[in-house]
Scaffold this active site. Structure first.
Site, short mmCIF file in Angstrom:
data_model
loop_
_atom_site.label_atom_id
_atom_site.label_comp_id
_atom_site.label_asym_id
_atom_site.label_seq_id
_atom_site.Cartn_x
_atom_site.Cartn_y
_atom_site.Cartn_z
N ASN A 1 32.42 26.78 34.72
CA ASN A 1 33.60 27.36 33.91
C ASN A 1 33.67 26.32 32.69
O ASN A 1 33.09 25.22 32.39
CB ASN A 1 34.76 27.34 34.70
CG ASN A 1 35.95 28.22 34.15
OD1 ASN A 1 35.54 29.04 33.71
ND2 ASN A 1 37.01 27.59 34.14
N ASP B 1 32.32 31.28 34.64
CA ASP B 1 31.45 31.92 33.70
C ASP B 1 30.28 32.32 34.50
O ASP B 1 29.35 33.33 34.09
CB ASP B 1 31.27 31.11 32.66
CG ASP B 1 32.25 31.09 31.45
OD1 ASP B 1 33.18 30.51 31.96
OD2 ASP B 1 32.30 32.04 30.57
O1 MRU Z 1 34.01 29.76 25.88
P1 MRU Z 1 34.96 30.83 26.39
O2 MRU Z 1 36.36 30.72 25.94
O3 MRU Z 1 34.31 32.06 26.45
O4 MRU Z 1 35.02 30.30 28.06
C1 MRU Z 1 35.97 31.20 28.83
C2 MRU Z 1 35.88 30.52 30.20
O5 MRU Z 1 35.50 29.18 30.18
C3 MRU Z 1 36.97 31.24 31.13
O6 MRU Z 1 37.55 30.22 31.91
C4 MRU Z 1 35.89 32.04 31.85
O7 MRU Z 1 35.39 33.02 31.09
C5 MRU Z 1 36.69 32.71 33.02
S1 MRU Z 1 37.69 34.08 32.29
C6 MRU Z 1 37.47 35.11 33.19
#
Ligand code: MRU
Length: 362
Positions: free
Chosen positions: A248, A238
């Site tokens: 992440n 992220d």
């Molecule tokens: O809370 P989320 O579902 O938005 O979290 C998403 C993640 O942590 C993914 O692993 C991250 O965005 C990488 S996806 C390319």
């Protein structure tokens, strides 16, 4: 599959950002129509649209939506950028569309059309980035992992496939490339407590793509490593700070520690737009804290006593020394070299980011 995200402007209907509602998957494949920015912000907060790259695309379309409706674009951009704090792609997508809107407005051009074009361009770039990352990632795995006759056993966390991207995603796109190349024995999928992105979404995508896969409770991963049943871990990100730390989905850091202990490669796959050189260290990354109810219960049921104190960070941070490699559309590097990777990559994402950044500071 219903489009993960699309722009609609039907006669009589007005403009809208239309999402595949990820809160309803896998049981229901339903669209969610966001006809104004507050509706889109709600959808982002509720994770109807989620995952770093597509959040950037959603943010960019959100700016176009505000412009098309004649709303206050600056206020809408600020609201969108703050809808979720950790995935830097959201801020990036918003800034990019906002910068395009402002520049066209100043030049007396079609500001709304320009903002929409910027969103569409980002959407298409994201698809191209997915394809490039899948290629680089497969090459990396081929270099790192011994060829096993039965194929590789890869473990992933959260959801990083087509649901998070204009293309096939980040880490899951690499897994799919491995499968297409005949190199995948099994994909181990962490369920990803508390919101179960692995159990609900990654299993759904894996089944559609025909990937051999097995779901496990997050806390079962250790026993898989101990049994020698994991050849590599692949996750998305992220935000990657300037020192190469990786934020992440919560639960990524314990996997990195496990992988390190067992000598298993821990690979992060993320587009350049996830790199945030303005954030110096992992400790500086803002971690989203979410509601207690996500931990005390699931669905309509509650399993913890009422009023219990809850700790619910949505993300954690893995330090660069636990990351074997960072795979981006611009190539592969150790995370400590993220500055070089971002600076040396001349793709539109990096260029636009620098320009948008300049505009923000102006
Ligand atoms: O809370 P989320 O579902 O938005 O979290 C998403 C993640 O942590 C993914 O692993 C991250 O965005 C990488 S996806 C390319």
């Amino acid at each position: 599959m219903t489009a993960v995200l699309r722009w609609a402007d039907e006669p009589g209907g007005g403009p809208a950002v239309v999402l595949l509602d990820q809160t309803r998957l896998p049981a229901h494949e339903e669209e969610r129509w966001c006809r104004d920015v507050p509706a889109l912000v709600r959808a982002i907060r509720e994770l109807a649209v989620r995952g770093a790259p597509v959040l950037g695309v959603a943010g960019a379309y959100g700016v176009a939506l505000a412009a098309a409706r004649g709303d206050d674009v600056e206020a809408a951009a600020a609201e969108l950028a703050e809808a979720r704090p950790t995935a830097v792609n959201l801020r990036y997508g918003v800034e990019r569309a906002r910068a395009a809107w402002r520049a066209a407005g100043r030049a007396g051009g079609d500001a709304t059309g320009t903002a929409l074009a910027a969103a569409r361009e980002l959407h298409a770039e994201d698809a191209r980035a997915s394809t490039a990352m899948a290629g680089h990632g497969l090459e990396l795995l081929t270099r790192l992992l011994p060829a096993r006759e039965a194929g590789w056993r890869l473990l992933t966390h959260c959801n990083t496939g087509a649901l998070v991207s204009g293309g096939e995603g980040t880490a899951l796109a690499v897994v799919r490339a491995a499968h297409t190349a005949g190199r995948l024995e099994r994909l181990w999928i962490d369920e990803t407590r508390p919101l179960l992105q692995g159990a609900r979404l990654t299993t759904w995508e894996a089944a559609r793509w025909g990937l051999p896969h097995t779901l496990l409770a997050d806390n079962a991963a250790g026993s898989l490593f101990a049994a020698g049943a994991v050849d590599a871990v692949l996750i998305g990100a992220d935000r990657v700070s300037a020192d190469g730390s990786v934020a992440n989905k919560v639960g990524s850091y314990p996997l990195a520690v496990l992988a390190h202990h067992h000598g298993v490669p821990f690979v992060v796959v993320a587009p350049i737009s996830t790199v945030d050189l303005d954030t110096a260290r992992g400790a500086d990354i803002t971690i989203e804290q979410r509601g207690a109810e996500e931990v005390t219960g699931s669905g309509d049921g509650r399993h913890a006593p009422a009023g219990v104190a809850v700790h619910n960070p949505a993300f954690d941070v893995t330090p660069p020394d636990l990351v074997s490699a960072l795979v981006t559309e611009g190539g592969v590097a150790p995370p400590s070299e993220v500055r070089r990777l971002a600076a040396g990559y001349d793709g539109p994402r990096a260029t636009e980011l620098r320009e948008a950044d300049g505009m923000m500071k102006a």
